[in-house]
Write a protein that holds these residues in place. Structure first.
Motif, PDB file in Angstrom:
ATOM      1  N   VAL A 299       1.596   0.379  -1.369  1.00  0.00           N
ATOM      2  CA  VAL A 299       1.654  -0.964  -1.947  1.00  0.00           C
ATOM      3  C   VAL A 299       1.764  -0.827  -3.461  1.00  0.00           C
ATOM      4  N   THR A 300       2.802  -1.423  -4.031  1.00  0.00           N
ATOM      5  CA  THR A 300       2.973  -1.397  -5.485  1.00  0.00           C
ATOM      6  C   THR A 300       2.366  -2.669  -6.061  1.00  0.00           C
ATOM      7  N   LEU A 301       1.369  -2.510  -6.934  1.00  0.00           N
ATOM      8  CA  LEU A 301       0.658  -3.643  -7.523  1.00  0.00           C
ATOM      9  C   LEU A 301       1.429  -4.215  -8.703  1.00  0.00           C
ATOM     10  N   SER A 302       0.959  -5.359  -9.182  1.00  0.00           N
ATOM     11  CA  SER A 302       1.658  -6.051 -10.268  1.00  0.00           C
ATOM     12  C   SER A 302       1.636  -5.263 -11.572  1.00  0.00           C
ATOM     13  N   ASP A 303       0.670  -4.344 -11.716  1.00  0.00           N
ATOM     14  CA  ASP A 303       0.612  -3.533 -12.931  1.00  0.00           C
ATOM     15  C   ASP A 303       1.479  -2.279 -12.824  1.00  0.00           C
ATOM     16  N   GLY A 304       2.217  -2.151 -11.719  1.00  0.00           N
ATOM     17  CA  GLY A 304       3.105  -1.004 -11.543  1.00  0.00           C
ATOM     18  C   GLY A 304       2.469   0.167 -10.811  1.00  0.00           C
ATOM     19  N   LYS A 305       1.160   0.135 -10.607  1.00  0.00           N
ATOM     20  CA  LYS A 305       0.495   1.233  -9.913  1.00  0.00           C
ATOM     21  C   LYS A 305       0.727   1.120  -8.405  1.00  0.00           C
ATOM     22  N   THR A 306       0.803   2.275  -7.744  1.00  0.00           N
ATOM     23  CA  THR A 306       1.016   2.318  -6.301  1.00  0.00           C
ATOM     24  C   THR A 306      -0.229   2.883  -5.625  1.00  0.00           C
ATOM     25  N   ILE A 307      -0.678   2.191  -4.581  1.00  0.00           N
ATOM     26  CA  ILE A 307      -1.847   2.670  -3.842  1.00  0.00           C
ATOM     27  C   ILE A 307      -1.473   2.793  -2.366  1.00  0.00           C
ATOM     28  N   GLU A 308      -2.278   3.569  -1.615  1.00  0.00           N
ATOM     29  CA  GLU A 308      -2.054   3.717  -0.180  1.00  0.00           C
ATOM     30  C   GLU A 308      -2.995   2.787   0.572  1.00  0.00           C
ATOM     31  N   LEU A 309      -2.438   2.080   1.545  1.00  0.00           N
ATOM     32  CA  LEU A 309      -3.215   1.159   2.373  1.00  0.00           C
ATOM     33  C   LEU A 309      -3.172   1.645   3.814  1.00  0.00           C
ATOM     34  N   LYS A 310      -4.336   1.886   4.390  1.00  0.00           N
ATOM     35  CA  LYS A 310      -4.423   2.300   5.784  1.00  0.00           C
ATOM     36  C   LYS A 310      -4.344   1.063   6.669  1.00  0.00           C
ATOM     37  N   VAL A 311      -3.416   1.047   7.609  1.00  0.00           N
ATOM     38  CA  VAL A 311      -3.265  -0.092   8.509  1.00  0.00           C
ATOM     39  C   VAL A 311      -4.540  -0.229   9.352  1.00  0.00           C
ATOM     40  N   PRO A 312      -5.181  -1.403   9.366  1.00  0.00           N
ATOM     41  CA  PRO A 312      -6.434  -1.548  10.117  1.00  0.00           C
ATOM     42  C   PRO A 312      -6.201  -1.512  11.621  1.00  0.00           C
TER      43      PRO A 312
ATOM     44  N   GLY B 218      -6.190  -2.684  15.436  1.00  0.00           N
ATOM     45  CA  GLY B 218      -6.044  -4.026  15.985  1.00  0.00           C
ATOM     46  C   GLY B 218      -5.270  -4.957  15.084  1.00  0.00           C
ATOM     47  N   VAL B 219      -4.440  -4.410  14.186  1.00  0.00           N
ATOM     48  CA  VAL B 219      -3.712  -5.237  13.221  1.00  0.00           C
ATOM     49  C   VAL B 219      -2.846  -6.258  13.941  1.00  0.00           C
ATOM     50  N   GLU B 220      -2.822  -7.478  13.404  1.00  0.00           N
ATOM     51  CA  GLU B 220      -2.002  -8.549  13.946  1.00  0.00           C
ATOM     52  C   GLU B 220      -0.993  -8.989  12.899  1.00  0.00           C
ATOM     53  N   ASN B 221       0.109  -9.521  13.355  1.00  0.00           N
ATOM     54  CA  ASN B 221       1.120 -10.034  12.439  1.00  0.00           C
ATOM     55  C   ASN B 221       0.529 -11.189  11.632  1.00  0.00           C
ATOM     56  N   GLY B 222       0.641 -11.130  10.304  1.00  0.00           N
ATOM     57  CA  GLY B 222       0.077 -12.156   9.438  1.00  0.00           C
ATOM     58  C   GLY B 222      -1.348 -11.882   8.997  1.00  0.00           C
ATOM     59  N   GLN B 223      -1.944 -10.783   9.443  1.00  0.00           N
ATOM     60  CA  GLN B 223      -3.313 -10.449   9.053  1.00  0.00           C
ATOM     61  C   GLN B 223      -3.382 -10.126   7.565  1.00  0.00           C
ATOM     62  N   GLN B 224      -4.488 -10.514   6.917  1.00  0.00           N
ATOM     63  CA  GLN B 224      -4.662 -10.267   5.488  1.00  0.00           C
ATOM     64  C   GLN B 224      -5.704  -9.178   5.255  1.00  0.00           C
ATOM     65  N   VAL B 225      -5.414  -8.325   4.276  1.00  0.00           N
ATOM     66  CA  VAL B 225      -6.324  -7.257   3.877  1.00  0.00           C
ATOM     67  C   VAL B 225      -6.673  -7.466   2.406  1.00  0.00           C
ATOM     68  N   ARG B 226      -7.967  -7.443   2.080  1.00  0.00           N
ATOM     69  CA  ARG B 226      -8.424  -7.668   0.709  1.00  0.00           C
ATOM     70  C   ARG B 226      -8.691  -6.335   0.015  1.00  0.00           C
ATOM     71  N   LEU B 227      -8.087  -6.160  -1.161  1.00  0.00           N
ATOM     72  CA  LEU B 227      -8.329  -4.976  -1.981  1.00  0.00           C
ATOM     73  C   LEU B 227      -9.149  -5.418  -3.185  1.00  0.00           C
ATOM     74  N   GLY B 228     -10.430  -5.092  -3.166  1.00  0.00           N
ATOM     75  CA  GLY B 228     -11.347  -5.550  -4.197  1.00  0.00           C
ATOM     76  C   GLY B 228     -10.994  -5.025  -5.590  1.00  0.00           C
ATOM     77  N   GLY B 229     -11.022  -5.930  -6.580  1.00  0.00           N
ATOM     78  CA  GLY B 229     -10.824  -5.537  -7.963  1.00  0.00           C
ATOM     79  C   GLY B 229      -9.395  -5.212  -8.338  1.00  0.00           C
ATOM     80  N   LYS B 230      -8.423  -5.538  -7.484  1.00  0.00           N
ATOM     81  CA  LYS B 230      -7.019  -5.246  -7.777  1.00  0.00           C
ATOM     82  C   LYS B 230      -6.237  -6.505  -8.166  1.00  0.00           C
ATOM     83  N   GLY B 231      -6.958  -7.571  -8.520  1.00  0.00           N
ATOM     84  CA  GLY B 231      -6.311  -8.807  -8.941  1.00  0.00           C
ATOM     85  C   GLY B 231      -6.251  -8.933 -10.450  1.00  0.00           C
ATOM     86  N   GLU B 232      -6.186 -10.187 -10.935  1.00  0.00           N
ATOM     87  CA  GLU B 232      -6.079 -10.433 -12.371  1.00  0.00           C
ATOM     88  C   GLU B 232      -7.455 -10.359 -13.041  1.00  0.00           C
ATOM     89  N   ALA B 233      -7.438 -10.060 -14.339  1.00  0.00           N
ATOM     90  CA  ALA B 233      -8.676  -9.970 -15.104  1.00  0.00           C
ATOM     91  C   ALA B 233      -9.211 -11.366 -15.395  1.00  0.00           C
TER      92      ALA B 233
END
Length: 325
Positions: free
Chosen positions: A173-186, A188-203
């Motif tokens: 996943v490429t974030l808005s600041d240009g950094k790329t992180i790896e996300l492990k698919v949870p 029982g994943v369902e189509n449209g499911q949301q995953v929260r990445l803490g502290g990766k939003g706006e200041a």
């Protein structure tokens, strides 16, 4: 602060989804980066963020709805005093109508019976004195301020290949600041499911918001999901159906060999254990393989050869008898 429901334009019966949707819309509209020449928009942004922080917290929302805390998260004044509209006289107007004294931090009030108001508030609020402890800011009863709001959450859309979703392969996943992180698919994943990445939003004044990643599972050319199972149609030749044998079948983990029993009918479903999606409990579904006998067209070399091979062979059975025909 105003009533948080009013700030977000919601009724008190609003769902968690309604709260998130309303905040996301207002935060995008009022964000300081888009309103640098509008100080009021910045103030409104802080207000709606504070409202969202309160209503998105189930415990705080319940306490607010019960009237235990106000819109800023401060405890409402006990016994009807301490704010506008409170009773005059504090503890001096207790049952019995007598003027009772109080003592706090060495000061003894009228009556002088030694009742320590600090001890009472320590029991009510779990502490006394100091910032946020209930007795600061020049008032014996003080005030509790809501923490500064965090920055806005940032939404992302992640399209995951079908086979990666089934096997839980890590995604980038490429974030808005240009950094790329790896996300492990949870699991029982369902189509449209949301995953929260803490502290990766706006200041924001109270820290960074979160990244909210919405997962979309891409369709596959021949695999179809059925709960945690995967279905696939497998074409086989008439010879393979009559004589049996081993045939190669695709799975999300790679191709495997499947045994076809002699006399297998078209439409029969065979099971490959543990070749489906991972469930939330870590167990894995199966792959269900439906056999389809694939006959060549009559005017092709393969079709002509098949007719010659079957010339003179008669099948006296009535396969439609079980349908009453």
């Amino acid at each position: 602060m105003q009533d948080p429901y009013t700030l977000l334009g919601l009724s008190r019966s609003a769902s968690e989804k309604d709260i998130k949707s309303a905040y996301r819309k207002l935060a995008k509209e009022l964000h300081p980066d888009h309103n640098k020449d509008n100080p009021r928009a910045t103030e409104r942004f802080a207000e709606v963020t504070g409202a969202y922080d309160l209503l998105s917290d189930k415990d705080k929302r319940a306490r607010f709805d019960r009237g235990e805390i106000d819109a800023d998260g401060n405890p409402t004044a006990p016994f009807g005093f301490g704010g506008a509209g409170g009773r005059q006289g504090g503890f001096g107007a207790g049952a019995g109508g007598g003027q009772r004294g109080f003592r706090h931090d060495g000061f003894e009030g009228p009556g002088g019976d030694g009742a320590d108001i600090g001890d009472l508030f320590e029991g009510l609020f779990g502490g006394r004195g100091g910032a946020g402890g209930g007795f600061g800011g020049g008032s014996p009863f003080g005030s509790r301020r809501a923490p500064p709001p965090k920055g806005a959450n940032i939404p992302y859309r992640l399209v995951v290949p079908f086979t990666d979703a089934a096997t839980r392969a890590a995604q980038r996943v490429t974030l808005s600041d240009g950094k790329t992180i790896e996300l492990k698919v949870p699991p029982g994943v369902e189509n449209g499911q949301q995953v929260r990445l803490g502290g990766k939003g706006e200041a924001g004044p109270g820290g960074f918001g979160d990244a909210i990643v919405t997962i979309e599972i891409a369709p596959h050319p021949f695999f179809v999901r059925d709960g945690n199972h995967i279905r696939v149609d497998l074409p086989i030749t008439l010879t393979e159906a009559i004589e049996g044998g081993k045939v190669k079948v695709p799975t999300v983990d790679g191709a495997v060999m499947l045994t076809i029993a002699p006399g297998t009918s078209s439409g029969r479903t065979l099971r490959l254990k543990g070749k489906g999606f991972f469930a939330k409990n870590g167990e894995r579904g199966d792959q269900l393989v439906t056999v389809q006998i694939d006959l060549p067209a009559a005017d092709t070399p393969q079709g002509i050869a098949l007719r010659e091979r079957l010339d003179g062979w008669v099948d006296e059975r009535n396969p439609r008898e079980k349908l009453g025909l």
